[in-house]
Write a protein that holds these residues in place. Structure first.
Motif, PDB file in Angstrom:
ATOM      1  N   THR A 125      40.391   5.335 -33.741  1.00 28.83           N
ATOM      2  CA  THR A 125      39.903   5.978 -34.954  1.00 28.83           C
ATOM      3  C   THR A 125      40.816   7.442 -35.310  1.00 28.83           C
ATOM      4  N   PHE A 158      43.181   6.140 -37.311  1.00 28.34           N
ATOM      5  CA  PHE A 158      42.861   6.018 -38.705  1.00 28.34           C
ATOM      6  C   PHE A 158      42.964   7.443 -39.378  1.00 28.34           C
ATOM      7  N   LYS A 159      42.422   8.313 -38.689  1.00 29.56           N
ATOM      8  CA  LYS A 159      42.370   9.564 -39.476  1.00 29.56           C
ATOM      9  C   LYS A 159      43.831  10.163 -39.678  1.00 29.56           C
ATOM     10  N   ILE A 181      44.607   8.183 -42.914  1.00 29.50           N
ATOM     11  CA  ILE A 181      43.797   8.743 -44.091  1.00 29.50           C
ATOM     12  C   ILE A 181      44.365   9.978 -44.566  1.00 29.50           C
ATOM     13  N   ILE A 188      35.324   7.235 -40.993  1.00 33.37           N
ATOM     14  CA  ILE A 188      35.869   6.584 -41.991  1.00 33.37           C
ATOM     15  C   ILE A 188      34.852   6.190 -43.227  1.00 33.37           C
TER      16      ILE A 188
END
Length: 411
Positions: free
Chosen positions: A72, A75-76, A79, A102
């Motif tokens: 994650t 992921f951040k 993003i 998310i």
């Protein structure tokens, strides 16, 4: 790091997670029990920015496939660099991503089974913007009944498959039948079309992938013209990590830019690799001679030489539990001598992995190889997905192998 537990009357150090540093700050070679998986920060950030620019240059959104890393923190970073959302494959992955902040997930898989529906419904009720794909009337009806009972709307995309491929409608009649079935379920909203080109083969793969991209575009246009889509800018999405340039090419036209939401979703690009996708990148550069820059490998696994039992053979202390080995065995990259640091690395030539067991890697080495028991070998991968799921923690390192952060996975 130094928490203790009471064991039969005396304190013992709490066992470490595999690959975790013994100290902080830490250096990979000096302070980490090996084997350990490392992600180099500079190429990682380069890859994230490179793919974001590529998508935007083609008028597309980027939803990186998170199942590659299930990290994650990664992921951040994606993003924050501009990604539209995160692509995932399962309800459990979706719940994990949402629990870590998310807010938009494109699940490019069928949502099947009540327990999985519960996970997704809870996340939607808590604010997640969620999409999944459908390819059967039976699944459409099951989803419609479940989400109606929960008083929620589920966004769905029709999956467009290929003959002999994985999931997805095989022809236009199936697509039309499915669209009608979705329209009969008030709890479902048909918002676009989804596909996956990675399994396309044949004598001319490039032509076949291009034709599939055109088929996706034609199908979403047909659905929009028929009035069945319940979104002002319908989604059209595909693209793995091998053919993303050809899918971007199919999506990059004025009509899609203005009236649709084209979404690319490669995943492995974030750390790239040293063989499978490295070769694909060379092919992409050959097809796109004007392309600026390229993806760079960022993931490596480090392990000690544990035995030199006979001439021409080194046994390295890692195996199937530590590194992916499909479609290719690990790739020896560099050697660090005992008690060496980043500056002492030497590139390896003529070293070849030829067998792997649970905890041992067999490497054929040149007869005059400069190597000793205790040396550290850095190994590359071919297809990074199957390395990430072997680690709860990976180390983010700089060029000097200083550990900058620990990246946790959520498999």
């Amino acid at each position: 790091m130094t928490d203790t537990v009471e064991v039969v009357g005396r304190a013992r150090p709490r066992p470490l997670e595999k690959g975790a540093p013994l100290a902080s700050p830490a250096n990979l070679l000096a302070d980490v029990p090996l084997p350990a998986a490392a992600i180099f920060e500079a190429p990682l950030m380069h890859n994230i920015a490179w793919m974001q620019r590529f998508a935007e240059a083609h008028g597309a959104k980027l939803a990186p496939h998170g199942k590659t890393t299930m990290a994650t923190k990664m992921f951040k970073r994606q993003i924050d660099a501009g990604a539209w959302g995160i692509t995932l494959a399962t309800a459990v992955q979706t719940a994990a991503a949402h629990a870590h902040g998310i807010e938009r997930v494109l699940m490019v898989n069928q949502l099947v089974g009540r327990a999985n529906m519960v996970l997704v419904a809870d996340a939607i009720a808590a604010g997640l913007e969620y999409y999944c794909v459908v390819d059967s009337v039976a699944n459409v009806r099951a989803l419609g009944e479940f989400f109606a009972d929960r008083n929620l709307t589920l966004n769905v995309l029709i999956e467009l498959g290929i003959e002999g491929g994985r999931c997805g409608c095989r022809n236009a009649v199936q697509v039309e039948t499915l669209a009608t079935a979705i329209g009969e379920q008030p709890a479902l909203a048909l918002v676009g079309i989804e596909g996956y080109e990675g399994l396309i083969g044949g004598d001319d793969e490039i032509a076949a992938v291009r034709a599939y991209g055109e088929r996706l575009v034609d199908t979403v246009k047909m659905l929009r013209a028929s009035g069945v889509l319940q979104r002002q800018a319908p989604i059209v999405t595909a693209s793995g990590s091998k053919w993303f340039d050809l899918i971007a090419e199919a999506f990059d036209n004025a009509e899609l830019r203005e009236y649709y939401t084209p979404v690319l979703r490669p995943g492995c690009y974030v750390v790239h690799d040293h063989k499978l996708y490295a070769g694909a990148m060379e092919d992409i550069k050959a097809r796109q001679p004007g392309l600026e820059g390229e993806l760079q490998p960022a993931l490596e696994v480090f392990a000690h030489v544990q035995s030199l039992p006979e001439p021409g053979l080194a046994i390295v202390a890692l195996g199937k539990r530590d590194i992916g080995h499909e479609p290719d065995l690990p790739i020896p990259l560099r050697r660090y001598p005992v008690d060496g640091d980043a500056s002492t690395a030497t590139l390896l030539s003529g070293w070849r992995s030829f067998h792997i067991m649970d905890q041992h890697l067999f490497i054929e080495i040149p007869g005059d190889a400069d190597v000793a028991v205790g040396d550290v070998i850095a190994l590359g991968t071919s297809h990074p997905c199957l390395t990430f799921d072997k680690w709860r923690n990976l180390l983010l390192v700089d060029d000097d192998l200083a550990v900058r952060a620990i990246i946790e996975t959520s498999f």
